[in-house]
Design a protein around this motif. Structure first.
Motif, PDB file in Angstrom:
ATOM      1  N   VAL A 169      -4.790   9.195   0.406  1.00  0.00           N
ATOM      2  CA  VAL A 169      -3.743   8.893   1.475  1.00  0.00           C
ATOM      3  C   VAL A 169      -4.175   7.818   2.047  1.00  0.00           C
ATOM      4  CG1 VAL A 169      -2.278   9.767   3.486  1.00  0.00           C
ATOM      5  CG2 VAL A 169      -2.886  11.267   1.602  1.00  0.00           C
ATOM      6  N   LEU A 170      -5.145   7.358   2.637  1.00  0.00           N
ATOM      7  CA  LEU A 170      -5.347   6.319   3.390  1.00  0.00           C
ATOM      8  C   LEU A 170      -5.536   5.017   2.559  1.00  0.00           C
ATOM      9  CD1 LEU A 170      -6.623   5.178   5.983  1.00  0.00           C
ATOM     10  CD2 LEU A 170      -8.762   5.984   5.669  1.00  0.00           C
ATOM     11  N   TYR A 171      -6.073   5.173   1.322  1.00  0.00           N
ATOM     12  CA  TYR A 171      -6.234   3.973   0.420  1.00  0.00           C
ATOM     13  C   TYR A 171      -4.760   3.417   0.069  1.00  0.00           C
ATOM     14  CZ  TYR A 171      -6.935   1.308  -3.617  1.00  0.00           C
ATOM     15  OH  TYR A 171      -6.870   0.359  -4.877  1.00  0.00           O
ATOM     16  N   GLU A 172      -4.056   4.320  -0.402  1.00  0.00           N
ATOM     17  CA  GLU A 172      -2.594   3.966  -0.650  1.00  0.00           C
ATOM     18  C   GLU A 172      -1.490   3.472   0.687  1.00  0.00           C
ATOM     19  OE1 GLU A 172      -0.926   4.255  -3.695  1.00  0.00           O
ATOM     20  OE2 GLU A 172      -2.529   4.993  -4.795  1.00  0.00           O
ATOM     21  N   ALA A 173      -2.104   3.938   1.819  1.00  0.00           N
ATOM     22  CA  ALA A 173      -1.321   3.532   2.998  1.00  0.00           C
ATOM     23  C   ALA A 173      -1.583   2.059   3.185  1.00  0.00           C
ATOM     24  CB  ALA A 173      -1.636   4.210   4.062  1.00  0.00           C
ATOM     25  N   LYS A 179      -1.386  16.747   0.465  1.00  0.00           N
ATOM     26  CA  LYS A 179      -1.005  16.520  -0.904  1.00  0.00           C
ATOM     27  C   LYS A 179       0.500  15.896  -0.642  1.00  0.00           C
ATOM     28  CE  LYS A 179      -3.641  19.032  -4.114  1.00  0.00           C
ATOM     29  NZ  LYS A 179      -3.611  19.918  -5.241  1.00  0.00           N
ATOM     30  N   HIS A 180       1.176  16.547   0.301  1.00  0.00           N
ATOM     31  CA  HIS A 180       2.632  16.101   0.452  1.00  0.00           C
ATOM     32  C   HIS A 180       2.863  14.641   0.941  1.00  0.00           C
ATOM     33  CE1 HIS A 180       4.717  20.543   0.245  1.00  0.00           C
ATOM     34  NE2 HIS A 180       4.052  20.161  -0.869  1.00  0.00           N
ATOM     35  N   ARG A 181       1.670  14.597   2.078  1.00  0.00           N
ATOM     36  CA  ARG A 181       1.715  13.299   2.405  1.00  0.00           C
ATOM     37  C   ARG A 181       1.203  11.932   1.650  1.00  0.00           C
ATOM     38  NH1 ARG A 181      -1.292  16.381   6.849  1.00  0.00           N
ATOM     39  NH2 ARG A 181      -2.821  15.267   6.375  1.00  0.00           N
TER      40      ARG A 181
END
Length: 657
Positions: A401-405, A348-350
């Motif tokens: 996380v992967l999608y936002e990155a 969640k932090h990432r």
């Protein structure tokens, strides 16, 4: 003789007696006489009806002043004698006359130039308004007296705002503040109460009652039931924070405002976010620098944990504004915090770090954007291969996380020549990722990479072959989004254009696979047209970029899809699209060439049908049981289709009836 005479005399006396009219019953069958027109006129007095003329004149004056037909700047000589007359109207016994006179006074104070006689009579006007409020504020709930109370509030508001020379006494200010405190919670009186409070605050009046009242105003800005009440409360509270010398108390106000970002209801959180947005836009630099980190942490919590999408979006926009207004030193502190989040063990932090990275990119320099791309690239590489465990819903958050990155990398590298090599190496894996959003983002990554790639070479053929397989895997999916379908079409056109004539990555193989997928959809899911639409648009795109000699081998195969969908009667949209593609091919290659290709396409279809029949006949001889089962399955399918057709026909008949 005497008695007889007396009796006769008595009878004569009785006959002369008349009964009064009030004792006589009227004849109910008699028609009443018609009324006569007489010369009598109703009694009138000037004293009883003069207020009607005054009200008519005051309404005209109020309308002229409100519409700026008459102004004190151009018509001051005409308006000067009018002010004493308005003062006389205030002494009228008719409440309506007093109300209209106060409205005229309000419009006169709103003029750009104040009249001399108006300034002279301010004391009497304010005294009349205060006296009216003292007697009728709490005892009046409706009617003309309520209008008189509202008009008195408006006149005092105009005096305090426009005429700075007039000062209220301390007792008068306390009374007005008490009226405001009581009226801000009343729907009917909120507007006048907020206007009066703004006028009082505009004079920077310092009183012990004001801080307590401002706490109630701040509470109302969050918990208010109506949008109007919350909006007015935000404006008043912002005016108080910006113009009053609060000193150390300002920190308490900022902490309270940040805590309200966690309010239980959406409207309250949005109101707190709007107030914070207004405050960040108007706070001086040093003050903003003092509280910026506290604001950033509070807004970050909203971005990551708020359930409402509108609140998260508003918080993200405020974070971008905060970073843009911050100094370089503060911006570096924020970036270091985000870096720690990106390398944290908790998913969640990432996720929060990746989101903040995207918001910070708007205000980042060119050098910082390169650093962001490198950090996001490492996130993509790690989340493609690694799997998180030991946390609740870790897989879902990992996908986010992967999608936002990926989205942030697309945003930061837009306009650049190429993507980072590590990201390019992972595109093949991302194209077949289980999550649909990530597959769509990967398609966009591939589209950006293909737009900047040069001519194909031997070392790139393997990568292109893998990308092509990934796009075909996406095309096999049953859930293809509209935007994803467009990107798939563009990527497949490019990959078909640069495919090899020999080897594993052949143009002919790509065409056969796409046509096979479109045919499968037409036979198994005729109501779904996504893949056939992609195939038709891909056909038009390929024919646009390829020359006639290059397209000779593959055009007959592609025309099988176009021909079949032109005859589709179940879906008018796909049939219309197929006709458009056919018209384009006719203008592109000419009627003669297209006719030859259509004959070849018909021959291919005939060969496929005959081949299918031969295989069925061989299967019937070699394996009769399997052939019988196949027939039974075909019969079941036919029955189901027949039932669907009957239902459709009944529905159409019912609609017509």
């Amino acid at each position: 003789g005497i008695n007889a005479e007396y009796g006769e005399a008595g009878e004569r006396e009785e006959s002369k007696v008349t009964v009064p009219d009030r004792y006589v019953r009227p004849d109910i069958f008699a028609i009443p006489a018609a009324p006569k027109r007489g010369n009598t006129k109703p009694k009138t007095t000037l004293q009883s009806n003069s207020h009607l003329l005054q009200e008519f004149a005051l309404q005209i004056i109020s309308t002229l002043l409100r519409r700026e037909v008459v102004s004190s700047k151009t018509d001051g000589s005409l308006l000067e004698p009018l002010v004493p007359i308005l003062g006389t109207c205030l002494k009228s016994s008719a409440v309506k006359t007093q109300v209209l006179a106060l409205r005229c006074y309000t419009h006169l104070f709103e003029q750009s130039v104040l009249l001399t006689t108006l300034c002279t009579g301010v004391q009497e006007l304010a005294a009349f308004s205060l006296e009216t409020l003292r007697h009728h504020t709490y005892s009046t709930t409706s009617g003309l007296m309520l209008e008189l109370v509202f008009s008195s509030f408006k006149v005092l508001t105009a005096i305090l705002r426009e005429y700075r020379e007039y000062n209220l006494t301390e007792s008068e200010l306390k009374a007005l503040l008490q009226y405001v405190a009581d009226d801000i919670h009343s729907r009917n009186r909120q507007a006048t109460a907020f206007s009066l409070l703004k006028s009082i605050l505009s004079r920077d009046i310092v009183m012990p009652e004001i801080p307590e009242l401002m706490e109630r105003i701040f509470e109302l800005s969050v918990v208010g039931q109506s949008d109007f009440a919350r909006s007015q409360a935000r404006q008043v509270y912002l005016q108080y924070l910006l113009h009053y010398p609060l000193g150390k108390k300002l920190k308490n106000h900022m902490v309270s405002l940040t805590k309200q970002l966690e309010y239980g209801f959406k409207d309250g959180r949005l109101s707190a976010l709007e107030l914070l947005n207004m405050l960040i836009g108007r706070l001086p630099g040093p003050v903003l620098h003092e509280f910026a980190l506290m604001f950033f942490m509070g807004l970050s919590a909203v971005v990551i944990s708020d359930e409402d999408n509108e609140c998260r979006k508003a918080a993200g926009m405020i974070v971008s504004q905060l970073v843009r207004k911050s100094s370089t030193e503060l911006r570096d502190k924020v970036i270091s915090i985000v870096d720690n989040w990106l390398t944290n063990k908790k998913v969640k932090h990432r996720y929060l770090g990746v989101q903040m990275m995207g918001l910070l990119s708007d205000a980042a320099s060119h050098k910082q954007k390169k650093v962001f791309v490198d950090q996001l690239t490492s996130v993509i590489v790690n989340h493609c291969t690694a799997t998180d465990s030991g946390e609740e819903s870790a897989t879902t958050v990992r996908d986010q996380v992967l999608y936002e990155a990926i989205v942030n990398v697309l945003k930061l590298t837009q306009g650049s020549k190429a993507l980072p090599p590590q990201v390019v190496d992972k595109v093949g894996e991302l194209l077949v990722y289980p999550h649909q959003w990530i597959r769509q983002a990967a398609s966009q990554l591939l589209g950006q990479q293909l737009a900047n790639i040069g001519e194909t070479s031997n070392d790139k053929a393997t990568a292109l072959s893998g990308w092509c397989e990934g796009m075909l895997v996406q095309l096999r999916s049953d859930n293809i989004l509209m935007e994803q379908g467009r990107q798939i079409t563009k990527n497949l056109v490019w990959l078909t254009l640069h495919a090899e004539t020999d080897g594993s990555y052949q143009r002919k193989n790509i065409v056969h696979k796409i046509v096979a997928l479109a045919s499968t959809e037409a036979s198994q899911s005729p109501k779904i047209t996504t893949k056939r639409e992609i195939a038709l648009k891909w056909t038009a795109g390929v024919c646009k970029v390829l020359e006639q000699q290059q397209v000779k081998e593959i055009l007959p195969v592609m025309l099988t899809v176009v021909q079949r969908e032109m005859q589709n009667t179940d879906c008018a949209e796909i049939s219309s699209l197929a006709c458009e593609v056919m018209d384009y091919l006719r203008t592109r290659y000419g009627k003669d060439t297209l006719s030859v290709m259509l004959v070849a396409a018909g021959r291919l279809l005939a060969e496929k049908r005959s081949k299918r029949k031969r295989e069925a006949a061989i299967t019937a001889i070699a394996d009769p049981a399997a052939h019988a089962k196949k027939k039974l399955r075909a019969n079941v399918v036919k029955k189901e289709k027949r039932k669907e057709k009957v239902k459709l026909l009944k529905a159409k008949q019912y609609k017509k009836a």
